[in-house]
Design an enzyme around this catalytic site. Sequence first.
Site, short mmCIF file in Angstrom:
data_model
loop_
_atom_site.label_atom_id
_atom_site.label_comp_id
_atom_site.label_asym_id
_atom_site.label_seq_id
_atom_site.Cartn_x
_atom_site.Cartn_y
_atom_site.Cartn_z
N LYS A 160 7.97 2.22 0.84
CA LYS A 160 7.30 3.13 -0.10
C LYS A 160 6.69 4.28 0.68
O LYS A 160 5.88 4.07 1.60
CB LYS A 160 6.17 2.35 -0.79
CG LYS A 160 6.30 2.27 -2.29
CD LYS A 160 5.14 1.45 -2.83
CE LYS A 160 5.03 1.58 -4.32
NZ LYS A 160 3.85 0.87 -4.83
O1 G3P Z 1 1.82 -0.02 -7.23
C1 G3P Z 1 1.40 1.22 -7.66
C2 G3P Z 1 0.75 1.28 -9.01
O2 G3P Z 1 1.39 0.43 -9.90
C3 G3P Z 1 -0.74 1.17 -9.01
O3 G3P Z 1 -1.30 0.88 -10.26
O4 G3P Z 1 -3.20 0.20 -11.68
O5 G3P Z 1 -3.64 0.95 -9.32
O6 G3P Z 1 -2.96 2.58 -11.06
P1 G3P Z 1 -2.86 1.17 -10.60
#
Ligand code: G3P
Length: 219
Positions: free
Chosen positions: A88
């Site tokens: 990533k």
């Molecule tokens: O993995 C990246 C993403 O899904 C993060 O989610 O909930 O931290 O905005 P969030």
Amino acid sequence: MKLFIDTANTDEIRAAATLGLLDGVTTNPSLLAKEIARRGGGEQEAIFKEICELVPGPVSAEVTATDYEGMVRQGREVAAIASNVVVKCPLTEDGLRATRTLSGEGIGVNATLVFQPIQALLAAKAGAAYVSPFVGRLDDISTTGMATVQEIVEIFSNYAFSTEVIVASVRNPIHVVDAARMGADIATIPYGVIMQLVKHPLTDIGLARFVADAAKYTS
Ligand code: G3P
């Protein structure tokens, strides 16, 4: 649509994998920090290795460097952990350059922290295997995250890019339904939301009634 789990928690991954519906895993440094804290310590390499053994599909492991050289070096290191690791890289200038270099070496790259369609187009042109628009974080700032996904899906289909769209930062089942209706390739979903997808109160009520009625003619 493929279903990924968005966590580094190996208990959650194991539990979700038992459903037989898990196509992959995404992690990020925040999720990894949480998992290391939960375990009371540990090395990221060992955790990635364990996750890659639990799920045969793609496992996204994020670089923490922010400069081109650092991202490429870390990307090569994590890619060497297992054949299903996807690196990533953040959608920055250096991240795009690293995406081009790593994908040129046959390493799958997931372009992360994507918030607008044009960023997704740049990632696809750089050779990213996946792009991850963060829908929940856009919703958080009163912008419709799923509208960004719709535009990305449209752009990719206009030019037949093979880059797959991962709907990330999923906060609720509606995000998942919308992703499927828009034809997004993948939704990466936190464990709690995966469990919400299964549940419906009428299913529970209906099942209780069937079980009660079945007891009338079975011993
Ligand atoms: O993995 C990246 C993403 O899904 C993060 O989610 O909930 O931290 O905005 P969030």
